[in-house]
Design a protein around this motif. Structure first.
Motif, PDB file in Angstrom:
ATOM      1  N   ASP A  72      46.505  64.127  44.064  1.00  0.00           N
ATOM      2  CA  ASP A  72      47.151  65.430  44.214  1.00  0.00           C
ATOM      3  C   ASP A  72      46.273  66.281  45.128  1.00  0.00           C
ATOM      4  O   ASP A  72      45.139  66.620  44.784  1.00  0.00           O
ATOM      5  N   ASP A  73      46.794  66.629  46.285  1.00  0.00           N
ATOM      6  CA  ASP A  73      46.009  67.370  47.279  1.00  0.00           C
ATOM      7  C   ASP A  73      45.638  68.779  46.812  1.00  0.00           C
ATOM      8  O   ASP A  73      44.640  69.340  47.259  1.00  0.00           O
ATOM      9  N   LEU A  74      46.411  69.361  45.897  1.00  0.00           N
ATOM     10  CA  LEU A  74      46.127  70.729  45.453  1.00  0.00           C
ATOM     11  C   LEU A  74      44.814  70.843  44.690  1.00  0.00           C
ATOM     12  O   LEU A  74      44.223  71.919  44.650  1.00  0.00           O
ATOM     13  N   GLN A  75      44.324  69.752  44.125  1.00  0.00           N
ATOM     14  CA  GLN A  75      43.071  69.810  43.372  1.00  0.00           C
ATOM     15  C   GLN A  75      41.877  70.117  44.263  1.00  0.00           C
ATOM     16  O   GLN A  75      40.836  70.551  43.782  1.00  0.00           O
ATOM     17  N   PHE A  76      42.024  69.910  45.575  1.00  0.00           N
ATOM     18  CA  PHE A  76      40.924  70.137  46.514  1.00  0.00           C
ATOM     19  C   PHE A  76      41.066  71.433  47.315  1.00  0.00           C
ATOM     20  O   PHE A  76      40.183  71.779  48.075  1.00  0.00           O
ATOM     21  N   GLU A  77      42.188  72.159  47.136  1.00  0.00           N
ATOM     22  CA  GLU A  77      42.432  73.404  47.873  1.00  0.00           C
ATOM     23  C   GLU A  77      41.917  74.584  47.052  1.00  0.00           C
ATOM     24  O   GLU A  77      42.499  74.941  46.026  1.00  0.00           O
ATOM     25  N   LYS A  78      40.846  75.192  47.535  1.00  0.00           N
ATOM     26  CA  LYS A  78      40.184  76.259  46.777  1.00  0.00           C
ATOM     27  C   LYS A  78      41.087  77.454  46.480  1.00  0.00           C
ATOM     28  O   LYS A  78      40.883  78.145  45.488  1.00  0.00           O
ATOM     29  N   ASP A  79      42.076  77.716  47.319  1.00  0.00           N
ATOM     30  CA  ASP A  79      42.972  78.852  47.101  1.00  0.00           C
ATOM     31  C   ASP A  79      44.152  78.508  46.193  1.00  0.00           C
ATOM     32  O   ASP A  79      44.953  79.385  45.862  1.00  0.00           O
ATOM     33  N   SER A  80      44.268  77.255  45.792  1.00  0.00           N
ATOM     34  CA  SER A  80      45.392  76.822  44.968  1.00  0.00           C
ATOM     35  C   SER A  80      45.128  77.121  43.494  1.00  0.00           C
ATOM     36  O   SER A  80      44.006  76.959  43.016  1.00  0.00           O
ATOM     37  N   PRO A  81      46.155  77.523  42.751  1.00  0.00           N
ATOM     38  CA  PRO A  81      45.968  77.680  41.302  1.00  0.00           C
ATOM     39  C   PRO A  81      45.694  76.333  40.611  1.00  0.00           C
ATOM     40  O   PRO A  81      45.263  76.312  39.468  1.00  0.00           O
ATOM     41  N   TYR A  82      45.908  75.234  41.322  1.00  0.00           N
ATOM     42  CA  TYR A  82      45.672  73.898  40.765  1.00  0.00           C
ATOM     43  C   TYR A  82      44.350  73.292  41.246  1.00  0.00           C
ATOM     44  O   TYR A  82      44.084  72.123  41.019  1.00  0.00           O
ATOM     45  N   PHE A  83      43.512  74.102  41.882  1.00  0.00           N
ATOM     46  CA  PHE A  83      42.193  73.663  42.329  1.00  0.00           C
ATOM     47  C   PHE A  83      41.360  73.232  41.126  1.00  0.00           C
ATOM     48  O   PHE A  83      41.368  73.872  40.072  1.00  0.00           O
ATOM     49  N   ASP A  84      40.651  72.121  41.276  1.00  0.00           N
ATOM     50  CA  ASP A  84      39.763  71.630  40.219  1.00  0.00           C
ATOM     51  C   ASP A  84      38.396  71.364  40.834  1.00  0.00           C
ATOM     52  O   ASP A  84      38.194  70.361  41.510  1.00  0.00           O
ATOM     53  N   PRO A  85      37.426  72.257  40.615  1.00  0.00           N
ATOM     54  CA  PRO A  85      36.109  72.100  41.229  1.00  0.00           C
ATOM     55  C   PRO A  85      35.365  70.851  40.761  1.00  0.00           C
ATOM     56  O   PRO A  85      34.442  70.399  41.423  1.00  0.00           O
ATOM     57  N   LYS A  86      35.773  70.271  39.624  1.00  0.00           N
ATOM     58  CA  LYS A  86      35.105  69.078  39.119  1.00  0.00           C
ATOM     59  C   LYS A  86      35.687  67.789  39.698  1.00  0.00           C
ATOM     60  O   LYS A  86      35.115  66.721  39.517  1.00  0.00           O
ATOM     61  N   SER A  87      36.800  67.896  40.384  1.00  0.00           N
ATOM     62  CA  SER A  87      37.421  66.712  40.973  1.00  0.00           C
ATOM     63  C   SER A  87      36.802  66.427  42.335  1.00  0.00           C
ATOM     64  O   SER A  87      36.577  67.340  43.129  1.00  0.00           O
ATOM     65  N   GLN A  88      36.536  65.169  42.595  1.00  0.00           N
ATOM     66  CA  GLN A  88      35.902  64.766  43.849  1.00  0.00           C
ATOM     67  C   GLN A  88      36.839  63.859  44.653  1.00  0.00           C
ATOM     68  O   GLN A  88      37.541  63.035  44.061  1.00  0.00           O
TER      69      GLN A  88
END
Length: 158
Positions: A72-88
């Motif tokens: 899911d590309d949204l996990q890497f987008e810092k401005d997304s509500p679905y951003f996950d800083p722990k996901s690599q």
């Protein structure tokens, strides 16, 4: 082929939106069990699009999985509500699939309709408690809900 139910809010992404875009990534899922179900999906699997927080909640149409699970590309987008800083990127936590519309139901199948169908008695959707945004549906559940919506399996191949 497996069968699934995917929930969305019609004011966020509904059946008309799916028809308009044709193919859509089913992203933003942030529940581990729902994510695991996404990862089981294969191209060709059929899914109900269920509109949940509307009155009445209902199945609107049938979708087909067009692409198996991928990050899911949204996990890497810092401005997304679905951003996950722990996901690599080399070990993503979250997945999505692509879906395409197959057919709109001839009549909406409401949650109350589903509760009245014997095939749906054991479904987590019709019982109180944990209702995931992505969940498996049995073949019997799929066929009975499809029939309640005025369709049968032959309508999905036309």
């Amino acid at each position: 082929m497996a069968f699934w139910l995917l929930k969305s809010e019609p004011d966020v992404f509904g059946w008309p939106d799916l028809v308009a875009v044709g193919t859509e990534p089913w992203n933003g899922i942030r529940n581990y069990q729902a994510r695991n179900f996404l990862r089981q999906m294969q191209p060709g699997d059929l899914c109900f699009l269920y509109h949940s927080t509307t009155q009445p909640p209902h199945i609107a149409g049938v979708m087909r999985v067009a692409r198996a699970a991928y990050p899911d590309d949204l996990q890497f987008e810092k401005d997304s509500p679905y951003f996950d800083p722990k996901s690599q990127p080399d070990n993503p936590r979250w997945s999505m699939v692509d879906v395409q519309p197959v057919v709109e139901l001839r009549q909406l199948v409401t949650l109350d309709d589903l509760r009245s169908l014997s095939a749906w008695v054991e479904s987590p959707l019709t019982r109180r408690g944990n209702r995931l945004s992505v969940m498996p549906v049995t073949a019997a559940e799929f066929r009975t809900a499809l029939k309640a919506g005025g369709l049968d399996m032959d309508d999905l191949t036309a």
